[in-house]
Design an enzyme around this catalytic site. Sequence first.
Site, PDB file in Angstrom:
ATOM      1  N   CYS A 134       0.834  -1.206   0.000  1.00 40.35           N
ATOM      2  CA  CYS A 134       0.000   0.000   0.000  1.00 40.35           C
ATOM      3  C   CYS A 134       0.866   1.251   0.000  1.00 40.35           C
ATOM      4  CB  CYS A 134      -0.919  -0.009   1.219  1.00 40.35           C
ATOM      5  SG  CYS A 134      -1.905   1.474   1.325  1.00 40.35           S
ATOM      6  N   CYS A 137      -0.429   4.145   2.046  1.00 39.40           N
ATOM      7  CA  CYS A 137      -0.293   4.008   3.513  1.00 39.40           C
ATOM      8  C   CYS A 137       1.146   4.283   3.929  1.00 39.40           C
ATOM      9  CB  CYS A 137      -0.626   2.595   3.989  1.00 39.40           C
ATOM     10  SG  CYS A 137      -2.078   1.867   3.275  1.00 39.40           S
ATOM     11  N   ASP A 138       2.084   3.754   3.169  1.00 38.56           N
ATOM     12  CA  ASP A 138       3.470   3.700   3.639  1.00 38.56           C
ATOM     13  C   ASP A 138       4.457   4.557   2.840  1.00 38.56           C
ATOM     14  OD1 ASP A 138       2.622   1.852   5.526  1.00 38.56           O
ATOM     15  OD2 ASP A 138       2.848   0.190   4.123  1.00 38.56           O
TER      16      ASP A 138
END
Length: 306
Positions: A134, A137-138
């Site tokens: 992701c 997300c990261d």
Amino acid sequence: MEHVKVLIIGSGPAGYTAAVYASRANLAPVLYEGIEPGGQLTTTTRIDNFPGYPEGVDGPQMMAELRAQALRFGTDIRSGIVTEIDLSSRPFRAVVDAEHTIEAESVIVATGASAKYLGLESETRFRGAGVSACATCDGFFYRKRDVAVVGGGDTACEEALYLASLCRKVYMVVRKPFLRASQAMQRRVFDTPNIEILFEHNTVEVLGDEEGVTGALLRKTDGTETKIDIAGFFLAIGHHPNTELFKGQMELDDEGYIKVEPGTSRTSVEGVFAAGDVKDPHYRQAVTAAGSGCIAALDCERFLLK
Ligand code: NDP
């Protein structure tokens, strides 16, 4: 034991839309959000192709609004994971978080799909320490550093473009000599100077130390090996449906997607309906998932009226 008319499992656009319709039909649905409340769209940046948002909308915001809409009509939304289910007779029985049993006259399955990994031992070792599925997300953790994205579909391109806005350089590791993504997406990737596409490359190993990922060893189809220095290794190679719970209890296709009667949400078990990515290997869009959630709730309502 708690008894409900409609149990909805999953909280993506399919689950929430089913909840809106089922609540409005006075079916008092109970919805369990599952492992990833809000589903895959909570890990997406901008959604520009959902009708009604001319300026686009962020994935998490859209899911929060869908959730609020379901709550507004009285859906009982609960955090919890359905860990067991028995669909052999009605009422169906589901166990939540391995402790609470609930009986349901009908079930709408909207458990979605999850990211696939390559299956390398080194990939598992560095998961959460440089390996991620992701980017939104990261990606933030890799600002101004070099990263790689594996895959050549729309997801991989989207992730690469997002990372290119944060990172110094993005390698796309693509096993074929071409991208599978839509033409528009390909053009955006080709026009981004800090994305380098490594066609016909496969990952042999993710390299790293105690701090996390430091590189990846790649092999080209002609056998030559290359090492790239990267701090982040992102997977974007597709998804598998979240149907482990239902194996052996309803008909699934070869890839594990729930089979439904064409044009409906009816599964092979009477009273169990499926909506969203869990039954859709083809379209997998937020709008099609929402549409199928609506269909599932309407099918469910008709079933309960019988
Ligand atoms: P896809 O199945 O379309 O693409 C998967 C990619 O990963 C392919 O390039 C595939 O290679 C590669 N791949 C699969 N397994 C491996 C492996 N073991 N090793 C290396 N590479 C591998 O998945 P997506 O998630 O990209 O897209 C799914 C659907 O969602 C599509 O219909 C897509 O159009 C849609 N989508 C739409 C978006 C949008 O409209 N904005 C955004 C994101 C997704 P190969 O080609 O060789 O099989």
